[in-house]
Design a protein around this motif. Structure first.
Motif, PDB file in Angstrom:
ATOM      1  N   MET A   1      -0.605  10.793   4.271  1.00 29.64           N
ATOM      2  CA  MET A   1      -0.248   9.382   3.490  1.00 29.64           C
ATOM      3  C   MET A   1       0.288   8.439   4.250  1.00 29.64           C
ATOM      4  O   MET A   1      -0.212   7.066   4.256  1.00 29.64           O
ATOM      5  CB  MET A   1       0.983   9.769   2.326  1.00 29.64           C
ATOM      6  N   LEU A   2       1.014   8.683   5.099  1.00 29.13           N
ATOM      7  CA  LEU A   2       1.569   7.652   6.250  1.00 29.13           C
ATOM      8  C   LEU A   2       0.578   7.010   7.201  1.00 29.13           C
ATOM      9  O   LEU A   2       0.503   5.942   7.291  1.00 29.13           O
ATOM     10  CB  LEU A   2       2.976   8.450   7.059  1.00 29.13           C
ATOM     11  N   ILE A   3      -0.187   7.670   7.883  1.00 29.47           N
ATOM     12  CA  ILE A   3      -1.327   7.527   8.468  1.00 29.47           C
ATOM     13  C   ILE A   3      -2.355   6.586   7.935  1.00 29.47           C
ATOM     14  O   ILE A   3      -2.764   5.636   8.029  1.00 29.47           O
ATOM     15  CB  ILE A   3      -2.096   8.811   9.245  1.00 29.47           C
ATOM     16  N   GLY A   4      -2.717   7.063   6.533  1.00 37.56           N
ATOM     17  CA  GLY A   4      -3.596   6.362   5.970  1.00 37.56           C
ATOM     18  C   GLY A   4      -3.188   5.065   5.446  1.00 37.56           C
ATOM     19  O   GLY A   4      -3.960   4.080   5.368  1.00 37.56           O
ATOM     20  N   CYS A   5      -1.750   5.065   4.791  1.00 40.17           N
ATOM     21  CA  CYS A   5      -1.510   3.781   4.471  1.00 40.17           C
ATOM     22  C   CYS A   5      -1.206   2.527   5.897  1.00 40.17           C
ATOM     23  O   CYS A   5      -1.525   1.475   5.516  1.00 40.17           O
ATOM     24  CB  CYS A   5       0.284   3.873   3.720  1.00 40.17           C
ATOM     25  N   LEU A   6      -0.521   3.383   6.778  1.00 41.42           N
ATOM     26  CA  LEU A   6      -0.660   2.369   8.004  1.00 41.42           C
ATOM     27  C   LEU A   6      -1.792   1.829   8.179  1.00 41.42           C
ATOM     28  O   LEU A   6      -2.226   0.683   8.669  1.00 41.42           O
ATOM     29  CB  LEU A   6       0.213   3.052   9.277  1.00 41.42           C
ATOM     30  N   LEU A   7      -3.092   2.792   8.302  1.00 42.43           N
ATOM     31  CA  LEU A   7      -4.346   2.351   8.871  1.00 42.43           C
ATOM     32  C   LEU A   7      -4.846   1.492   8.171  1.00 42.43           C
ATOM     33  O   LEU A   7      -5.532   0.315   8.223  1.00 42.43           O
ATOM     34  CB  LEU A   7      -5.254   3.650   8.749  1.00 42.43           C
ATOM     35  N   ILE A   8      -4.953   1.497   6.655  1.00 41.31           N
ATOM     36  CA  ILE A   8      -5.782   0.562   5.681  1.00 41.31           C
ATOM     37  C   ILE A   8      -4.936  -0.765   5.510  1.00 41.31           C
ATOM     38  O   ILE A   8      -5.372  -1.804   5.313  1.00 41.31           O
ATOM     39  CB  ILE A   8      -6.161   1.261   4.586  1.00 41.31           C
ATOM     40  N   GLY A   9      -3.426  -0.526   5.773  1.00 41.18           N
ATOM     41  CA  GLY A   9      -2.520  -1.675   5.521  1.00 41.18           C
ATOM     42  C   GLY A   9      -2.800  -2.540   6.717  1.00 41.18           C
ATOM     43  O   GLY A   9      -2.534  -3.880   6.437  1.00 41.18           O
ATOM     44  N   LEU A  10      -2.714  -2.308   7.982  1.00 41.03           N
ATOM     45  CA  LEU A  10      -2.853  -2.985   9.028  1.00 41.03           C
ATOM     46  C   LEU A  10      -4.142  -3.517   9.436  1.00 41.03           C
ATOM     47  O   LEU A  10      -4.433  -4.547  10.096  1.00 41.03           O
ATOM     48  CB  LEU A  10      -2.096  -2.293  10.305  1.00 41.03           C
ATOM     49  N   THR A  11      -5.098  -2.601   9.177  1.00 43.85           N
ATOM     50  CA  THR A  11      -6.654  -3.019   9.659  1.00 43.85           C
ATOM     51  C   THR A  11      -7.511  -3.298   8.299  1.00 43.85           C
ATOM     52  O   THR A  11      -8.643  -4.032   8.724  1.00 43.85           O
ATOM     53  CB  THR A  11      -7.141  -1.883  10.396  1.00 43.85           C
TER      54      THR A  11
ATOM     55  N   VAL B   1       0.687  -1.315  -0.062  1.00 45.65           N
ATOM     56  CA  VAL B   1      -0.064  -0.011   0.037  1.00 45.65           C
ATOM     57  C   VAL B   1       0.870   1.219   0.056  1.00 45.65           C
ATOM     58  O   VAL B   1       0.536   2.074  -0.600  1.00 45.65           O
ATOM     59  CB  VAL B   1      -1.112   0.057   1.210  1.00 45.65           C
ATOM     60  N   LEU B   2       1.892   1.277   0.809  1.00 47.88           N
ATOM     61  CA  LEU B   2       2.807   2.266   0.810  1.00 47.88           C
ATOM     62  C   LEU B   2       3.427   2.500  -0.590  1.00 47.88           C
ATOM     63  O   LEU B   2       3.731   3.767  -1.007  1.00 47.88           O
ATOM     64  CB  LEU B   2       3.828   2.147   1.885  1.00 47.88           C
ATOM     65  N   VAL B   3       3.880   1.584  -0.884  1.00 46.45           N
ATOM     66  CA  VAL B   3       4.555   1.635  -2.528  1.00 46.45           C
ATOM     67  C   VAL B   3       3.393   2.162  -3.604  1.00 46.45           C
ATOM     68  O   VAL B   3       3.707   3.028  -4.460  1.00 46.45           O
ATOM     69  CB  VAL B   3       4.925   0.141  -3.072  1.00 46.45           C
ATOM     70  N   ALA B   4       2.234   1.778  -3.471  1.00 42.83           N
ATOM     71  CA  ALA B   4       1.208   2.529  -4.246  1.00 42.83           C
ATOM     72  C   ALA B   4       0.964   3.784  -4.030  1.00 42.83           C
ATOM     73  O   ALA B   4       0.712   4.400  -5.069  1.00 42.83           O
ATOM     74  CB  ALA B   4      -0.239   1.675  -3.901  1.00 42.83           C
ATOM     75  N   ALA B   5       1.068   4.138  -2.687  1.00 44.45           N
ATOM     76  CA  ALA B   5       0.944   5.742  -2.589  1.00 44.45           C
ATOM     77  C   ALA B   5       2.179   6.428  -3.124  1.00 44.45           C
ATOM     78  O   ALA B   5       1.920   7.486  -3.530  1.00 44.45           O
ATOM     79  CB  ALA B   5       0.812   6.085  -0.904  1.00 44.45           C
TER      80      ALA B   5
END
Length: 471
Positions: free
Chosen positions: A450-460, A375-379
């Motif tokens: 970006m960081l908060i959003g990626c961590l949020l959807i990536g982990l949950t 997800v982070l790479v996608a962002a």
């Protein structure tokens, strides 16, 4: 900009044309001073280091991409000049390596349909300004805010996002910017509240498209990629993405308000309170028809860029816009977007980011970390190239790696978090084109989001999607 807050673009004169339109004349400093020299040195170091990559063609692509990003971010030359340099550099440096890098092909990359959609959005904004619709809408928005800055910022973010859910984020941003323009041209161009409103429009347009399946291209790619296993309904998508969108908008609002110290009231803008003319009411009807056409695209099959060009043709043919209005459209911003498209196509065609993505994801990592990394790479890819192209590359990769199939949805949403740069999306470029912003404004708000959003959807994300019936 290289001169801090008091840049040459910030002090550019704002003049009013005879028709009441506002003309923005940004000027850039030449490559001079410590900031410009430092940016040039950084560009040269990046270019030299990337030439050490094993594959000669790939190393040249990496060099061109790195130098271009430094020029876009440092703004030591106007962004449209960087676009022209990029278009010239690709055939010069890579033309002998492959026919795809020759000038004819590079120019075909720049002729992307999104520019037609963007042109239609600019034409709608110009027509709204010419016939007073922007002032009409702005008067009601400003009245609703009761002259409180935080309330106006919230209205701007929510209104832009709500429109972006159903129509192009380009058209949404163009309309809101046109409505705000009388207020934006009051006071100094670097005034913090003005910059907060511009960043709010960009973030609202970017995140609003996540909420519906028709909001942005990657959403449709994700749904199509899952058709062989499961059908993602409109309600299922919104059940997951709408709360996420609302959360990001709230977070973005508080972050922007804190970064720019948005508080207190503002001076009322002296707006024309006269009712719309007959031509103005006709233009509102045309707006409504354009929105209906964009919303109903799945039924009639006419793509959004074609609709945008058709709307622009009607505006000029119907007399809502005149010949002189064509020259007032923001052609430098069109070139800026074209530069972002060309850079993205270069990276996509060369396989540079695909190689980076494959090497960044290690098979023995926990699934949650693999999903979050993807997800982070996608962002990051979405920040420098087309969101749709990023999703088209990474969604098949996610499925090939054996990750949960719902990762396709998370990757699609991840591309919408790539809001770091002026070239990351057309709304970013449009906000930048109003003047007064620099690259750091978008970066310091977009990076934490970006960081908060990626961590949020990536982990949950996989767990929440399974709850609503998407494995």
């Amino acid at each position: 900009m290289t001169g801090g807050e008091e840049s040459s673009r910030s002090s550019a004169p704002i003049t009013s044309s005879p028709s009441g339109e506002w003309s923005r004349r940004p000027r850039f400093r030449p490559i001079a001073g410590r900031g410009g020299v430092a940016a040039v040195l950084i560009a040269l170091v990046i270019g030299a280091s990337l030439l050490t990559i094993g594959d000669p063609a790939l190393s040249r692509v990496a060099m061109i991409s790195g130098v271009t990003l430094v020029l876009f971010l440092s703004e030591i030359v106007p962004p449209y000049a960087t676009t022209l340099a990029l278009v010239a550099a690709i055939p010069l440096v890579l033309g002998s390596a492959h026919a795809d890098y020759r000038l004819a092909h590079v120019l075909s990359w720049a002729a992307d349909p999104v520019l037609g959609l963007f042109f239609g959005g600019l034409a709608l904004g110009a027509a709204a300004s010419r016939h007073g619709i922007d002032r009409y809408v702005a008067g009601r928005a400003l009245a609703f805010s009761h002259h409180r800055r935080r309330r106006l910022l919230a209205v701007v973010i929510v209104a832009t996002a709500a429109m972006s859910m159903w129509i192009s984020n380009i058209a949404a941003a163009a309309l809101i910017l046109a409505a705000l323009r009388p207020h934006l041209h009051q006071g100094e161009r670097t005034e913090p509240f003005r910059r907060a409103l511009l960043v709010g429009v960009a973030m609202g347009a970017n995140f609003g498209g996540m909420a519906t399946p028709i909001g942005t291209g990657p959403n449709a790619i994700a749904i199509a990629s899952l058709e062989a296993w499961t059908r993602v309904t409109f309600i299922q998508w919104m059940g997951f993405a709408l709360p996420l969108t609302m959360g990001m908008l709230v977070l973005g609002y508080f972050l922007i308000a804190r970064v720019y110290r948005v508080e207190g009231g503002y001076q009322p803008v002296d707006l024309d309170r006269t009712p719309l003319s007959g031509r103005g009411r006709g233009l509102v009807l045309l707006f409504a028809c354009a929105i209906a056409a964009w919303i109903s695209e799945p039924f009639h099959g006419v793509t959004a860029p074609v609709i945008g060009l058709a709307v622009a043709a009607v505006l000029f043919a119907g007399g809502w816009l005149q010949r002189e209005d064509l020259g007032k459209l923001d052609w430098p911003v069109l070139l800026l977007i074209a530069g972002g498209i060309v850079l993205g196509r270069l990276i996509e065609r060369s396989g540079l980011f695909e190689n980076i993505a494959r090497s960044a994801i290690v098979g023995d990592l926990p699934v949650a970390l693999e999903v979050t990394t993807l997800v982070l790479v996608a962002a990051l890819m979405g920040a420098v190239m087309s969101n749709t192209a990023s999703a088209a590359i990474l969604i098949p990769l996610a499925l090939a790696l054996g990750l949960p199939r719902s990762t396709a949805i998370l990757v699609a949403l991840g591309t919408s978090f790539g809001v770091l740069f002026t070239i990351s999306s057309p709304p970013n470029a449009m906000a930048y084109g109003e003047g007064g912003l620099d690259a750091r404004d978008l970066l310091r708000v977009g990076l934490p989001l970006m960081l908060i959003g990626c961590l949020l959807i990536g982990l949950t994300g996989p767990m929440v999607l399974s709850w609503i019936g998407i494995p």
